[in-house]
Motif scaffolding. Sequence first.
Motif, mmCIF file in Angstrom:
data_model
loop_
_atom_site.group_PDB
_atom_site.id
_atom_site.type_symbol
_atom_site.label_atom_id
_atom_site.label_comp_id
_atom_site.label_asym_id
_atom_site.label_seq_id
_atom_site.Cartn_x
_atom_site.Cartn_y
_atom_site.Cartn_z
ATOM 1 N N GLN A 1 0.837 -1.200 0.000
ATOM 2 C CA GLN A 1 0.000 0.000 0.000
ATOM 3 C C GLN A 1 0.872 1.251 0.000
ATOM 4 O O GLN A 1 0.668 2.166 -0.805
ATOM 5 C CB GLN A 1 -0.912 -0.011 1.220
ATOM 6 N N GLU A 2 1.856 1.299 0.893
ATOM 7 C CA GLU A 2 2.745 2.458 0.982
ATOM 8 C C GLU A 2 3.542 2.652 -0.297
ATOM 9 O O GLU A 2 3.667 3.769 -0.805
ATOM 10 C CB GLU A 2 3.686 2.299 2.178
ATOM 11 N N ASP A 3 4.094 1.553 -0.833
ATOM 12 C CA ASP A 3 4.903 1.634 -2.052
ATOM 13 C C ASP A 3 4.072 2.109 -3.241
ATOM 14 O O ASP A 3 4.522 2.945 -4.021
ATOM 15 C CB ASP A 3 5.523 0.272 -2.388
ATOM 16 N N LEU A 4 2.860 1.582 -3.378
ATOM 17 C CA LEU A 4 2.017 1.957 -4.504
ATOM 18 C C LEU A 4 1.629 3.430 -4.439
ATOM 19 O O LEU A 4 1.744 4.154 -5.430
ATOM 20 C CB LEU A 4 0.765 1.081 -4.566
ATOM 21 N N LEU A 5 1.197 3.890 -3.283
ATOM 22 C CA LEU A 5 0.814 5.292 -3.148
ATOM 23 C C LEU A 5 2.002 6.211 -3.409
ATOM 24 O O LEU A 5 1.862 7.252 -4.053
ATOM 25 C CB LEU A 5 0.205 5.550 -1.776
ATOM 26 N N SER A 6 3.174 5.813 -2.961
ATOM 27 C CA SER A 6 4.381 6.586 -3.215
ATOM 28 C C SER A 6 4.694 6.639 -4.714
ATOM 29 O O SER A 6 5.038 7.700 -5.248
ATOM 30 C CB SER A 6 5.557 5.970 -2.446
ATOM 31 N N GLN A 7 4.548 5.504 -5.384
ATOM 32 C CA GLN A 7 4.819 5.460 -6.831
ATOM 33 C C GLN A 7 3.808 6.288 -7.627
ATOM 34 O O GLN A 7 4.164 6.922 -8.622
ATOM 35 C CB GLN A 7 4.818 4.018 -7.339
ATOM 36 N N ILE A 8 2.546 6.265 -7.211
ATOM 37 C CA ILE A 8 1.536 7.093 -7.880
ATOM 38 C C ILE A 8 1.933 8.556 -7.749
ATOM 39 O O ILE A 8 1.902 9.316 -8.721
ATOM 40 C CB ILE A 8 0.127 6.846 -7.291
ATOM 41 N N TYR A 9 2.331 8.948 -6.561
ATOM 42 C CA TYR A 9 2.718 10.334 -6.311
ATOM 43 C C TYR A 9 3.948 10.729 -7.127
ATOM 44 O O TYR A 9 3.964 11.773 -7.788
ATOM 45 C CB TYR A 9 2.988 10.532 -4.810
ATOM 46 N N LYS A 10 4.986 9.881 -7.104
ATOM 47 C CA LYS A 10 6.238 10.190 -7.801
ATOM 48 C C LYS A 10 6.082 10.186 -9.316
ATOM 49 O O LYS A 10 6.666 11.016 -10.004
ATOM 50 C CB LYS A 10 7.326 9.183 -7.414
ATOM 51 N N SER A 11 5.323 9.234 -9.838
ATOM 52 C CA SER A 11 5.235 9.060 -11.294
ATOM 53 C C SER A 11 4.100 9.848 -11.937
ATOM 54 O O SER A 11 4.097 10.054 -13.145
ATOM 55 C CB SER A 11 5.057 7.577 -11.628
ATOM 56 N N GLY A 12 3.111 10.245 -11.141
ATOM 57 C CA GLY A 12 1.939 10.907 -11.708
ATOM 58 C C GLY A 12 1.073 9.959 -12.512
ATOM 59 O O GLY A 12 0.328 10.380 -13.403
ATOM 60 N N ALA A 13 1.138 8.671 -12.202
ATOM 61 C CA ALA A 13 0.368 7.654 -12.933
ATOM 62 C C ALA A 13 -1.120 7.953 -12.876
ATOM 63 O O ALA A 13 -1.635 8.397 -11.850
ATOM 64 C CB ALA A 13 0.647 6.268 -12.354
ATOM 65 N N LYS A 14 -1.792 7.702 -13.987
ATOM 66 C CA LYS A 14 -3.236 7.934 -14.081
ATOM 67 C C LYS A 14 -4.032 6.645 -13.913
ATOM 68 O O LYS A 14 -5.242 6.678 -13.762
ATOM 69 C CB LYS A 14 -3.590 8.572 -15.424
ATOM 70 N N GLY A 15 -3.346 5.503 -13.967
ATOM 71 C CA GLY A 15 -4.036 4.233 -13.845
ATOM 72 C C GLY A 15 -3.142 3.166 -13.241
ATOM 73 O O GLY A 15 -1.916 3.227 -13.354
ATOM 74 N N VAL A 16 -3.785 2.187 -12.603
ATOM 75 C CA VAL A 16 -3.075 1.092 -11.938
ATOM 76 C C VAL A 16 -3.810 -0.210 -12.252
ATOM 77 O O VAL A 16 -5.034 -0.272 -12.125
ATOM 78 C CB VAL A 16 -3.034 1.295 -10.408
ATOM 79 N N VAL A 17 -3.063 -1.226 -12.662
ATOM 80 C CA VAL A 17 -3.627 -2.568 -12.822
ATOM 81 C C VAL A 17 -2.950 -3.459 -11.793
ATOM 82 O O VAL A 17 -1.724 -3.573 -11.775
ATOM 83 C CB VAL A 17 -3.413 -3.127 -14.244
ATOM 84 N N ILE A 18 -3.760 -4.077 -10.938
ATOM 85 C CA ILE A 18 -3.245 -4.993 -9.924
ATOM 86 C C ILE A 18 -3.721 -6.395 -10.286
ATOM 87 O O ILE A 18 -4.921 -6.672 -10.261
ATOM 88 C CB ILE A 18 -3.735 -4.615 -8.507
ATOM 89 N N ASP A 19 -2.770 -7.260 -10.635
ATOM 90 C CA ASP A 19 -3.095 -8.629 -11.027
ATOM 91 C C ASP A 19 -3.008 -9.550 -9.814
ATOM 92 O O ASP A 19 -1.965 -9.651 -9.168
ATOM 93 C CB ASP A 19 -2.141 -9.102 -12.118
ATOM 94 N N LEU A 20 -4.129 -10.210 -9.513
ATOM 95 C CA LEU A 20 -4.222 -11.091 -8.341
ATOM 96 C C LEU A 20 -4.270 -12.570 -8.726
ATOM 97 O O LEU A 20 -4.668 -13.399 -7.912
ATOM 98 C CB LEU A 20 -5.475 -10.729 -7.535
ATOM 99 N N THR A 21 -3.857 -12.907 -9.941
ATOM 100 C CA THR A 21 -3.952 -14.280 -10.440
ATOM 101 C C THR A 21 -3.301 -15.292 -9.501
ATOM 102 O O THR A 21 -3.817 -16.387 -9.313
ATOM 103 C CB THR A 21 -3.338 -14.386 -11.849
ATOM 104 N N SER A 22 -2.182 -14.943 -8.906
ATOM 105 C CA SER A 22 -1.454 -15.884 -8.037
ATOM 106 C C SER A 22 -1.927 -15.880 -6.591
ATOM 107 O O SER A 22 -1.409 -16.630 -5.766
ATOM 108 C CB SER A 22 0.045 -15.571 -8.081
ATOM 109 N N VAL A 23 -2.904 -15.048 -6.272
ATOM 110 C CA VAL A 23 -3.413 -14.979 -4.896
ATOM 111 C C VAL A 23 -4.548 -15.988 -4.743
ATOM 112 O O VAL A 23 -5.611 -15.835 -5.329
ATOM 113 C CB VAL A 23 -3.900 -13.547 -4.560
ATOM 114 N N ASP A 24 -4.292 -17.032 -3.958
ATOM 115 C CA ASP A 24 -5.272 -18.113 -3.785
ATOM 116 C C ASP A 24 -6.218 -17.889 -2.616
ATOM 117 O O ASP A 24 -7.344 -18.368 -2.628
ATOM 118 C CB ASP A 24 -4.556 -19.447 -3.579
ATOM 119 N N ILE A 25 -5.726 -17.211 -1.579
ATOM 120 C CA ILE A 25 -6.558 -16.972 -0.399
ATOM 121 C C ILE A 25 -6.404 -15.524 0.045
ATOM 122 O O ILE A 25 -5.386 -14.880 -0.233
ATOM 123 C CB ILE A 25 -6.211 -17.919 0.772
ATOM 124 N N ILE A 26 -7.438 -15.048 0.712
ATOM 125 C CA ILE A 26 -7.433 -13.669 1.186
ATOM 126 C C ILE A 26 -8.201 -13.635 2.506
ATOM 127 O O ILE A 26 -9.163 -14.366 2.680
ATOM 128 C CB ILE A 26 -8.067 -12.753 0.117
#
Length: 118
Positions: free
Chosen positions: A29-54
């Motif tokens: 969470q911290e890394d992603l928010l920091s990267q959005i701020y630094k890069s000015g990204a307008k979109g994010v794709v988070i792939d959860l294919t390998s996540v079996d349980i939550i």
Amino acid sequence: MRIPILKLQNYLLISIQVDLDDQTAIEFQEDLLSQIYKSGAKGVVIDLTSVDIIDSFIAKVLGDVVTMSDLMGAKVVLTGIQPAVAMTLLELGIHMQEVQTALNLEQGLIKLRQELEG
């Protein structure tokens, strides 16, 4: 363990390939928010294919990531949600109606581009 965040044009791409524990989720969470701020990204794709349980904490963190990213001006698409993860989210009473989803990373990127570019 840190989750790699790749930049592609105005987008950030994340493929979660590890089991998410509480500490990894918070760091992500911290890394992603920091990267959005630094890069000015307008979109994010988070792939959860390998996540079996939550669990409820990880689900809350993912929901928070979507909300916080949106507040920072970046739309999020979740991809590759496994059936067991979807069932767990519903059983926990976590509804993500506002969250864009797609079957895989490629379709998620297409959906994100369509949403952002009109």
